[in-house]
Design a protein around this motif. Structure first.
Motif, PDB file in Angstrom:
ATOM      1  N   LYS A   1       9.373   2.075 -14.955  1.00  0.00           N
ATOM      2  CA  LYS A   1       8.587   3.317 -14.921  1.00  0.00           C
ATOM      3  C   LYS A   1       7.117   3.031 -15.205  1.00  0.00           C
ATOM      4  O   LYS A   1       6.226   3.586 -14.543  1.00  0.00           O
ATOM      5  CB  LYS A   1       9.148   4.312 -15.929  1.00  0.00           C
TER       6      LYS A   1
ATOM      7  N   LEU B   1       5.467   1.531 -12.008  1.00  0.00           N
ATOM      8  CA  LEU B   1       5.307   2.449 -10.885  1.00  0.00           C
ATOM      9  C   LEU B   1       4.345   3.589 -11.190  1.00  0.00           C
ATOM     10  O   LEU B   1       3.497   3.940 -10.357  1.00  0.00           O
ATOM     11  CB  LEU B   1       6.674   3.008 -10.473  1.00  0.00           C
TER      12      LEU B   1
ATOM     13  N   ASP C   1       0.537   4.198  -9.363  1.00  0.00           N
ATOM     14  CA  ASP C   1       0.050   5.420  -8.716  1.00  0.00           C
ATOM     15  C   ASP C   1      -1.221   5.937  -9.383  1.00  0.00           C
ATOM     16  O   ASP C   1      -2.069   6.542  -8.724  1.00  0.00           O
ATOM     17  CB  ASP C   1       1.127   6.501  -8.741  1.00  0.00           C
TER      18      ASP C   1
ATOM     19  N   GLU D   1       8.679  -1.762  -3.844  1.00  0.00           N
ATOM     20  CA  GLU D   1       9.829  -1.179  -3.149  1.00  0.00           C
ATOM     21  C   GLU D   1      11.132  -1.443  -3.901  1.00  0.00           C
ATOM     22  O   GLU D   1      12.005  -0.569  -3.986  1.00  0.00           O
ATOM     23  CB  GLU D   1       9.916  -1.723  -1.716  1.00  0.00           C
TER      24      GLU D   1
ATOM     25  N   LYS E   1      11.224   0.848  -6.948  1.00  0.00           N
ATOM     26  CA  LYS E   1      11.512   2.231  -6.561  1.00  0.00           C
ATOM     27  C   LYS E   1      13.005   2.451  -6.364  1.00  0.00           C
ATOM     28  O   LYS E   1      13.531   3.527  -6.638  1.00  0.00           O
ATOM     29  CB  LYS E   1      10.757   2.579  -5.272  1.00  0.00           C
ATOM     30  N   ARG E   2      13.677   1.412  -5.893  1.00  0.00           N
ATOM     31  CA  ARG E   2      15.115   1.507  -5.616  1.00  0.00           C
ATOM     32  C   ARG E   2      15.969   1.073  -6.794  1.00  0.00           C
ATOM     33  O   ARG E   2      17.204   1.034  -6.720  1.00  0.00           O
ATOM     34  CB  ARG E   2      15.451   0.652  -4.394  1.00  0.00           C
TER      35      ARG E   2
END
Length: 459
Positions: free
Chosen positions: A404, A407, A411, A451, A454-455
């Protein structure tokens, strides 16, 4: 100077001059040909070094003007915050800083103008201006174009002479570029004539890339009479430059060659693009245990300043808290001890064990034609690596928190439309990188990490 990755601590200290008494020079004193004299003034005051050829009394802390503070204009675009630049320059001069390093290439071409405005508010004899002939583009290689760039620097800086003039980033493009930019067009001869006329007081060059160019220019020192040379030096690059990037040259060699000829060294990238201001948490704790009141960055600045052949150490002090921290470090400088040197040698090996990107945040790769914010992506990734926020296994108990953090921080640091996934691999950025980073490959690697996170997959 041979490359010796196992140089002893005692030999290193003897070589760099650390721990030696700093000799005092007056404002008009002159140094010997084989040393840069030092002036450690009363506690709380700036440390100064002296340029042998001109007797300039130069602050060991140099103000780098590659990254100046910005504000949003009426159109929402980032522009230089001139008022903040003025305030920072005022505070720097008050703190004893008198060396300001800029270039026509910095801040989208506006650094010289901003510094000209800020510095011209003060007596001209109170500061030294360093700028560069940044004729990177072949369209600027013709003699008349390069001369116009030089004369424009004088106009932008609001001065009729340059204290420290540099051939900018020689080594990039090898000997072919050196010939095209400075030799075949007669520009080096022109700059030497300007020095003879007094419009340039000190002439030197900054070096990145092909060591053949560095060696050639020093082999011809008898002809060019370099007054100073700017090199990349920090506690990683001293003996591990090629581990950061195979195109780089160990600072031990660069400094040693300058030292043999009595040429003062100006130091760039003492923080390796900020990487040495934010090391991993374990190293940070150990630095704080040793010197609780000192910042992580101060260790790198003390390292660079401890070499007695160093004239000044450049710092891109975008924010005034950076300036104040550096003033504390260099007012006066406390050279490294033998024990501290051993600690930083160990720290270098630990830092190199982390898979960071060797970006120095110079922004030469920008702007990207596809809008990607390359430096911000690398900066976020490197910070997460150093702080252990790139989780490697989904079964780790800390995986979800670190996932977390990476990511969300990504952003926040990089707008969605400027992230790594938008790279198409055009490679336009690659030739402009002084560190020789294969930027599209690194962006693809970081995007793959994003990626997977995120998964919820292991990296």
């Amino acid at each position: 100077m041979k490359h010796d990755k196992n140089i002893s601590r005692r030999g290193f200290l003897k070589f760099m001059g650390a721990g030696a008494a700093l000799s005092v020079v007056g404002c008009n004193g002159r140094g010997s040909a084989d040393s840069v004299a030092s002036d450690a003034v009363d506690p709380g005051d700036m440390t100064y070094r002296m340029t042998p050829s001109t007797g300039d009394r130069v602050s060991i802390l140099g103000y780098g003007c590659m990254r100046l503070p910005t504000v949003k204009d009426a159109d929402g675009q980032d522009v230089i915050d001139q008022e903040e630049v003025n305030r920072s320059v005022d505070e720097a001069l008050k703190g004893g800083v008198n060396y300001f390093d800029t270039s026509p290439a910095y801040c989208k071409g506006f650094s010289e103008r901003a510094m000209g405005i800020a510095l011209s508010r003060h007596p001209r004899q109170s500061y030294f201006i360093a700028t560069k002939l940044s004729n990177f583009n072949p369209s600027t290689w013709p003699r008349e174009k390069s001369i116009e760039m030089y004369r424009n620097s004088l106009r932008e800086l609001r001065t009729d002479y340059i204290d420290y003039m540099l051939l900018h980033a020689v080594g990039q493009g090898g000997m072919e570029n050196l010939h095209g930019r400075y030799l075949d067009n007669g520009m080096l001869d022109f700059l030497m004539a300007e020095r003879e006329a007094g419009r340039i007081r000190n002439l030197g060059f900054s070096y990145h890339g092909d060591v053949e160019v560095f060696d050639y220019l020093l082999a011809n020192h008898y002809r060019y009479r370099w007054d100073f040379v700017q090199i990349q030096l920090n506690y990683i690059d001293w003996n591990h430059a090629k581990e950061v990037n195979e195109r780089n040259t160990n600072a031990e060699y660069l400094y040693g060659e300058l030292r043999k000829r009595g040429i003062p060294a100006v130091i760039m990238e003492p923080l390796l693009g900020g990487r040495l201001a934010s090391v991993n948490n374990n190293l940070t704790a150990r630095m704080k245990q040793r010197r609780p009141a000192d910042s992580v960055a101060s260790w790198a600045f003390r390292y660079a300043g401890s070499f007695d052949g160093v004239l000044t150490v450049l710092s891109g002090m975008t924010y005034r808290e950076h300036l104040r921290d550096n003033l504390r470090t260099y007012s006066p400088l406390q050279p490294l001890t033998d024990d501290e040197l051993a600690f930083l040698d160990m720290a270098a090996r630990i830092i190199l064990s982390y898979p960071t990107v060797g970006c120095t945040d110079c922004k030469y790769c920008m702007p990207c034609p596809y809008g990607i914010d390359i430096p911000s992506i690398f900066r976020h990734y490197n910070r997460c690596v150093n702080e252990g926020e790139v989780p490697s296994r989904s079964v780790d108990p800390d995986y979800e928190r670190a996932r977390k953090a990476f990511l969300v921080g990504y952003d926040r640091s990089v707008p969605r439309l400027r992230q790594a996934e938008r790279c198409i691999g055009c490679g336009e950025c690659v030739p402009h990188c002084p560190q020789g980073i294969k930027i599209p490959d690194q962006l693809a690697r970081i995007d793959a990490i994003v990626e997977k996170l995120k998964r919820g997959l292991p990296v």
